[in-house]
Design an enzyme around this catalytic site. Structure first.
Site, mmCIF file in Angstrom:
data_model
loop_
_atom_site.group_PDB
_atom_site.id
_atom_site.type_symbol
_atom_site.label_atom_id
_atom_site.label_comp_id
_atom_site.label_asym_id
_atom_site.label_seq_id
_atom_site.Cartn_x
_atom_site.Cartn_y
_atom_site.Cartn_z
ATOM 1 C CG HIS A 307 5.964 19.492 -21.044
ATOM 2 N ND1 HIS A 307 7.099 19.167 -21.740
ATOM 3 C CD2 HIS A 307 5.240 20.303 -21.837
ATOM 4 C CE1 HIS A 307 7.067 19.786 -22.915
ATOM 5 N NE2 HIS A 307 5.948 20.480 -22.998
ATOM 6 C CG ASP A 364 -1.833 23.525 -23.432
ATOM 7 O OD1 ASP A 364 -1.203 22.483 -23.683
ATOM 8 O OD2 ASP A 364 -1.967 24.458 -24.239
HETATM 9 C C1 SDX Z 1 1.669 20.545 -24.890
HETATM 10 O O1 SDX Z 1 5.853 18.371 -26.218
HETATM 11 C C2 SDX Z 1 5.623 19.628 -26.145
HETATM 12 O O2 SDX Z 1 6.517 20.458 -26.143
HETATM 13 C C3 SDX Z 1 4.155 19.994 -26.112
HETATM 14 C C4 SDX Z 1 3.825 21.457 -25.826
HETATM 15 C C5 SDX Z 1 4.230 22.353 -26.980
HETATM 16 O O3 SDX Z 1 4.470 23.563 -26.727
HETATM 17 O O4 SDX Z 1 4.219 21.878 -28.130
HETATM 18 O O5 SDX Z 1 4.487 21.880 -24.658
HETATM 19 C C6 SDX Z 1 2.313 21.662 -25.644
HETATM 20 O O6 SDX Z 1 1.215 19.610 -25.502
HETATM 21 C C7 SDX Z 1 1.681 20.596 -23.386
HETATM 22 C C8 SDX Z 1 1.033 19.306 -22.745
HETATM 23 C C9 SDX Z 1 -0.489 19.468 -22.768
HETATM 24 N N1 SDX Z 1 -1.143 18.198 -22.325
HETATM 25 C C10 SDX Z 1 -1.771 18.113 -21.145
HETATM 26 O O7 SDX Z 1 -1.795 19.012 -20.313
HETATM 27 C C11 SDX Z 1 -2.496 16.778 -20.950
HETATM 28 C C12 SDX Z 1 -2.216 16.243 -19.541
HETATM 29 N N2 SDX Z 1 -0.806 15.844 -19.473
HETATM 30 C C13 SDX Z 1 -0.499 14.461 -19.722
HETATM 31 O O8 SDX Z 1 -1.354 13.736 -20.506
HETATM 32 C C14 SDX Z 1 0.992 14.170 -19.862
HETATM 33 O O9 SDX Z 1 1.613 14.809 -18.841
HETATM 34 C C15 SDX Z 1 1.680 14.504 -21.183
HETATM 35 C C16 SDX Z 1 0.982 13.905 -22.344
HETATM 36 C C17 SDX Z 1 1.789 15.987 -21.364
HETATM 37 C C18 SDX Z 1 3.090 13.938 -21.093
HETATM 38 O O10 SDX Z 1 2.966 12.565 -21.050
HETATM 39 P P1 SDX Z 1 4.261 11.604 -20.943
HETATM 40 O O11 SDX Z 1 5.506 12.373 -21.017
HETATM 41 O O12 SDX Z 1 4.045 10.484 -21.921
HETATM 42 O O13 SDX Z 1 4.189 11.080 -19.470
HETATM 43 P P2 SDX Z 1 3.391 9.798 -19.012
HETATM 44 O O14 SDX Z 1 2.021 9.790 -19.651
HETATM 45 O O15 SDX Z 1 4.263 8.608 -19.196
HETATM 46 O O16 SDX Z 1 3.188 10.104 -17.439
HETATM 47 C C19 SDX Z 1 4.178 9.723 -16.483
HETATM 48 C C20 SDX Z 1 3.383 9.468 -15.212
HETATM 49 C C21 SDX Z 1 2.257 8.441 -15.391
HETATM 50 O O17 SDX Z 1 2.009 7.845 -14.128
HETATM 51 P P3 SDX Z 1 2.775 6.422 -13.753
HETATM 52 O O18 SDX Z 1 2.421 5.445 -14.871
HETATM 53 O O19 SDX Z 1 4.246 6.739 -13.719
HETATM 54 O O20 SDX Z 1 2.197 6.015 -12.422
HETATM 55 O O21 SDX Z 1 2.717 10.675 -14.784
HETATM 56 C C22 SDX Z 1 1.310 10.483 -14.842
HETATM 57 C C23 SDX Z 1 1.058 9.281 -15.730
HETATM 58 O O22 SDX Z 1 -0.185 8.637 -15.403
HETATM 59 N N3 SDX Z 1 0.729 11.713 -15.417
HETATM 60 C C24 SDX Z 1 -0.400 12.286 -15.014
HETATM 61 C C25 SDX Z 1 -0.531 13.450 -15.784
HETATM 62 N N4 SDX Z 1 0.503 13.547 -16.638
HETATM 63 C C26 SDX Z 1 1.276 12.469 -16.408
HETATM 64 N N5 SDX Z 1 -1.307 11.928 -14.076
HETATM 65 C C27 SDX Z 1 -2.365 12.752 -13.925
HETATM 66 N N6 SDX Z 1 -2.565 13.903 -14.628
HETATM 67 C C28 SDX Z 1 -1.674 14.276 -15.556
HETATM 68 N N7 SDX Z 1 -1.870 15.409 -16.261
#
Ligand code: SDX
Length: 428
Positions: A307, A364
């Protein structure tokens, strides 16, 4: 604590005021930065460090896993309030008295008829259409049937628009669902509660009476509350920026629904179930998917994990996980998918990759398991998210307009070609 921040650029020092919120969050007010520095701006892809507004609606503390609507904790609201009370609280700022609550519900009921011509739009969609595309279009179509845009300066006009969308949106959600099943597009029963009526509109079979199930009513009420608002997430920021051009409320909401559709945002609840189903089909091989999630070469992410704000447990995920157990056992459903989800969560919470990046289950991760237990198809999960988020979007849009916020128009740093002379076609 200092009241200002000092920025030094090219040897020059500039001072900017600090803004401190009621929960002691601190922001540097850079609204005069470009003027003061003769053109210097900040850049922050994804706005990970940038606040877009001051808001009095929802407070999140990502480190402590705190979520409050207008100061009330999500845990208390999920336990003690119903969805319509929470909608009123988010939009108007206070929990309603019984009289206010009854009036709000009655005014919503009075607006819960949808122009019959909208059925022609529903019928025009192929049954294969994704429900998020349908509901976004139908919400935008409401503008055609309700052309007068909202005069936010008029409390009465604003109130009318609010009860109109709160009344019509659940009907459009039910029609979107029933279209896919080839069921008649009709209404529920306005003598019922708001959530009971949604269930009846969605699930009533044309040749049978609909028998209400208290477990489903409580589950849906709780899920809608938990999804009702979440400060400046992607879709809410979309609703605010579209509304900042003084586009109408319904048009702004339609844009928010499209933003929510993305699998990184609200579309994740559908993607989680698809991921869990894939793991189940792969003999429950969670380890294979953990490896994929950590492989930078593999675009696969563990859906429902991570998140932007929560670097601790998403408080909503905790409540939903508990509710999933209760709902499935009350409905007498043994869903192996729930066990796979719990196994995956346990593995991830013990894996350094996830622990180091503070990736926890989000709202989710478990919600789809409840929706599925309620008989809602996977493709409708994000529509149910939108149904819950509606009052939050309305509240945020109203606050943005009442605060007279300027049109949202970010700057950029240009990295393209510098000036060059035109070359005519014959010479290219
Ligand atoms: C919602 O914003 C809100 O409030 C949203 C929400 C709401 O109520 O409105 O809470 C609802 O959208 C919840 C999120 C639902 N999405 C998912 O579950 C999709 C999977 N999650 C990711 O795609 C990710 O965690 C996000 C999009 C939710 C957040 O992304 P960020 O904050 O941009 O973080 P990032 O992509 O920069 O990740 C940081 C690191 C990365 O690795 P490094 O480059 O540091 O090595 O964490 C890794 C990412 O690759 N990472 C994951 C991951 N989420 C982050 N790796 C594997 N699986 C994941 N799910």
């Amino acid at each position: 604590m200092s009241k200002t921040a000092i920025l030094q650029v090219n040897g020059e020092k500039y001072e900017f005021p600090l803004i401190v919120g009621t929960e002691n969050e601190v922001a540097i007010d850079i609204s005069n930065l470009r003027n003061a520095t003769n053109g210097v701006i900040t850049i922050d892809p994804g706005y990970k460090n940038t606040g877009s507004c001051e808001s009095a609606i929802t407070f999140l503390d990502g480190e402590k896993g705190i979520l409050r609507y207008r100061g009330y904790s999500i845990e208390e609201l999920a336990e003690k309030a119903d969805f319509l009370e929470v909608a009123y609280l988010l939009i108007f700022g206070e929990l309603p008295t019984k009289e206010q609550n009854d009036k709000f519900h009655n005014d919503i009921k009075a607006q819960s008829i949808v122009d019959e011509d909208i059925k022609k739009i529903v019928e025009a969609f192929p049954r294969t259409a994704h429900p998020m595309g349908v509901i976004s279009s139908l919400t935008s179509a409401l503008t055609a049937f309700n052309p007068s845009s909202v005069n936010v300066k008029s409390e009465e006009d604003m109130y009318k628009a609010i009860v109109k969308i709160m009344g019509k949106f659940p009907v459009l959600v039910a029609w979107t669902y029933r279209k896919k099943l080839g069921l008649p597009l009709d209404y529920g029963d306005d003598s019922l509660g708001y959530v009971e009526n949604i269930l009846k509109m969605m699930f009533r079979q044309p040749n049978a009476c609909y028998i209400q199930n208290g477990v489903l009513i409580d589950a849906l009420d709780k899920l809608l509350i938990l999804h009702a608002d979440h400060e400046q997430n992607c879709s809410t920021s979309t609703v605010r920026i579209v509304g900042s051009s003084h586009a109408g409320l319904f048009a702004s909401l339609s844009a928010g629904i499209s933003a929510l559709w993305g699998p990184l945002h609200g579309g994740a609840n559908q993607a989680v179930l698809e991921m869990l189903e894939a793991i189940k089909a792969d003999d429950g091989d969670t380890k294979k998917y953990m490896v994929k999630a950590k492989d930078k070469e593999d675009p696969f992410r563990l859906m429902g994990f991570g998140h932007r704000v929560y670097k601790n447990f998403d408080p909503r995920a905790k409540i939903i996980k508990k509710a999933a157990d209760e709902v499935l056992s009350n409905l007498g459903i043994e869903d192996p998918i729930l066990d796979i989800a719990k196994g995956l969560e346990k593995e991830a919470l013990e894996d350094p990759y996830f622990v180091d990046r503070k990736l926890y289950p989000n709202v989710d991760f478990y919600s789809g398991i409840i929706y599925r237990g309620m008989g809602i198809p996977t493709e409708m999960f994000t529509v149910m998210f939108a149904l819950g988020r509606l009052p939050g979007w309305i509240a945020q849009w109203r606050e943005m307009r009442l605060n007279n916020e300027p049109i949202g128009r970010p700057r950029q740093i240009y990295t393209g070609e510098t000036e060059r002379p035109f070359v005519s076609l014959v010479n290219r």
